[in-house]
Design an enzyme around this catalytic site. Structure first.
Site, mmCIF file in Angstrom:
data_model
loop_
_atom_site.group_PDB
_atom_site.id
_atom_site.type_symbol
_atom_site.label_atom_id
_atom_site.label_comp_id
_atom_site.label_asym_id
_atom_site.label_seq_id
_atom_site.Cartn_x
_atom_site.Cartn_y
_atom_site.Cartn_z
ATOM 1 N N ARG A 45 0.825 -1.208 0.000
ATOM 2 C CA ARG A 45 0.000 0.000 0.000
ATOM 3 C C ARG A 45 0.863 1.263 0.000
ATOM 4 N NH1 ARG A 45 -0.924 4.929 2.229
ATOM 5 N NH2 ARG A 45 -0.374 4.084 4.273
ATOM 6 N N ASP A 46 1.509 1.533 1.095
ATOM 7 C CA ASP A 46 2.303 2.759 1.204
ATOM 8 C C ASP A 46 3.461 2.768 0.210
ATOM 9 O OD1 ASP A 46 3.024 5.203 2.228
ATOM 10 O OD2 ASP A 46 4.124 4.386 3.925
ATOM 11 N N HIS A 67 7.433 4.341 12.322
ATOM 12 C CA HIS A 67 7.343 4.298 10.860
ATOM 13 C C HIS A 67 8.386 5.287 10.328
ATOM 14 C CE1 HIS A 67 4.805 4.126 7.018
ATOM 15 N NE2 HIS A 67 5.673 5.094 6.783
ATOM 16 N N HIS A 74 11.167 6.758 7.459
ATOM 17 C CA HIS A 74 11.661 6.886 6.090
ATOM 18 C C HIS A 74 13.169 7.118 6.153
ATOM 19 C CE1 HIS A 74 7.792 7.501 3.642
ATOM 20 N NE2 HIS A 74 7.445 7.045 4.833
ATOM 21 N N CYS A 120 6.343 10.090 -0.280
ATOM 22 C CA CYS A 120 5.156 10.862 0.093
ATOM 23 C C CYS A 120 4.910 11.951 -0.946
ATOM 24 C CB CYS A 120 5.325 11.489 1.479
ATOM 25 S SG CYS A 120 3.902 12.488 1.963
ATOM 26 N N ASN A 128 10.110 4.315 2.459
ATOM 27 C CA ASN A 128 10.189 3.719 3.788
ATOM 28 C C ASN A 128 11.479 2.924 3.905
ATOM 29 O OD1 ASN A 128 7.216 4.146 4.687
ATOM 30 N ND2 ASN A 128 7.047 3.206 2.666
#
Length: 314
Positions: free
Chosen positions: A27-28, A219, A221, A252, A261
């Protein structure tokens, strides 16, 4: 690794013996890819990750295709994956329409989101932090009614591309709002990758005063190459849930210059070296990373993954 060193590391009381890795690549990681990725490829990726041993996979996003075209096949993906008992398949849900779609698709967990930065909230979701939380009140209530896990994600917890500094107190304020909505888990996200270890520890220790640290996740990056160090620093203060993306996929759209990520392969390699259990097969994750990278026509953004793959060829 030297046996004595390995033993010494395992005896460190500040590190958890086991961590949960939430795989966010499907997803991300894929949401910002410009070239359309078929549902079949996404399904294959999720199935590979399931077989590798992940207990939580972020598999879909039920947002408007107008805003995130890559996620338009989420219903098809959720219908096509081979589910494994005990694995949580998560979906991002921006509103009640998204929640209803996630519910119909059989999501085990829905993810709501806000920001620790007012400026980023306005850019990302076109409203204030307080308004974003209010928008999710019905989603949170519906999740509880249907006994679906509710996860909250707080972006820009360590810095914002628009307002700059974000304080631990600002992050804690949003944690309290999400706690009061009934979130089962709350993500503290370094959306632009500017966090450093001591800063990360300060934020994690502050938010742990408002929400159980066992239910807080990191989370990170890797924009400035600090993600692994930040994960280690988080473990030192008791965090034991981390997000990562296979092959280092992601970024993003609202944070210029933000890279993906932290790569799952790199996180798993570090955990192995520390003697911290993840219950995940690194070799199978490397295979999954190589699979999706080859499909995207580029090399995986994972030093560990690429090194392990290269050794196989040699």
């Amino acid at each position: 690794m030297n046996t004595q060193l390995n033993t010494a590391l395992n005896q460190q009381p500040s590190l958890p013996k086991q961590v949960k890795i939430v795989e966010v690549g499907p997803r991300d990681g894929l949401q910002n890819e410009k070239e359309t990725i078929s549902a079949e490829v996404k399904i294959e990726l999720v199935d590979r990750l399931t077989k590798a041993g992940f207990v939580n996979i972020e598999a879909a996003s039920f947002v408007s295709p107008k805003w995130v075209p890559q996620m338009a096949t989420s219903t098809e993906v959720m219908a096509g994956i081979q589910r494994k008992a005990g694995v949580i398949y998560s979906a991002l849900t921006p509103n009640m329409k998204g929640f209803e779609a996630a519910l119909a698709a059989g999501a085990d967990e829905v993810v709501i989101f806000s920001s620790a930065s007012e400026a980023f909230a306005q850019k990302n979701i076109n409203c204030s932090i307080a308004e974003s939380i209010e928008r999710f009140r019905d989603v949170a209530a519906a999740a509880k009614q249907h006994r679906i896990r509710l996860r909250g994600s707080i972006s820009c917890a360590f810095g914002c591309p628009y307002q700059g500094e974000v304080t631990p107190e600002q992050v804690a304020d949003v944690v309290k709002l999400m706690r009061d909505l009934g979130c089962d888990e709350i993500d503290i996200a370094d959306t632009i990758g500017v966090g450093t270890p001591r800063h990360v520890q300060a934020v994690m220790q502050r938010v742990a005063q408002e929400f159980p640290i066992a239910q807080i996740s990191g989370h990170f990056h890797d924009t400035y190459g600090q993600a692994l160090a930040n994960i280690y620093a988080s473990m030192e203060v008791g965090v034991s849930i981390f997000h990562s993306s296979v092959a280092g996929l992601g970024g993003c759209p609202y944070a210029k210059g933000a890279t993906g990520n932290v790569a799952t392969e790199d996180v798993l390699f570090m955990m192995q070296g520390l003697g911290v259990d993840t219950c995940i097969d690194l070799n199978q994750v490397v295979d999954a990373g190589q699979f999706i990278s080859q499909h995207l026509g580029r090399k995986a953004v994972s030093r560990a993954g690429n090194a392990i793959a290269a050794k196989r060829i040699a």
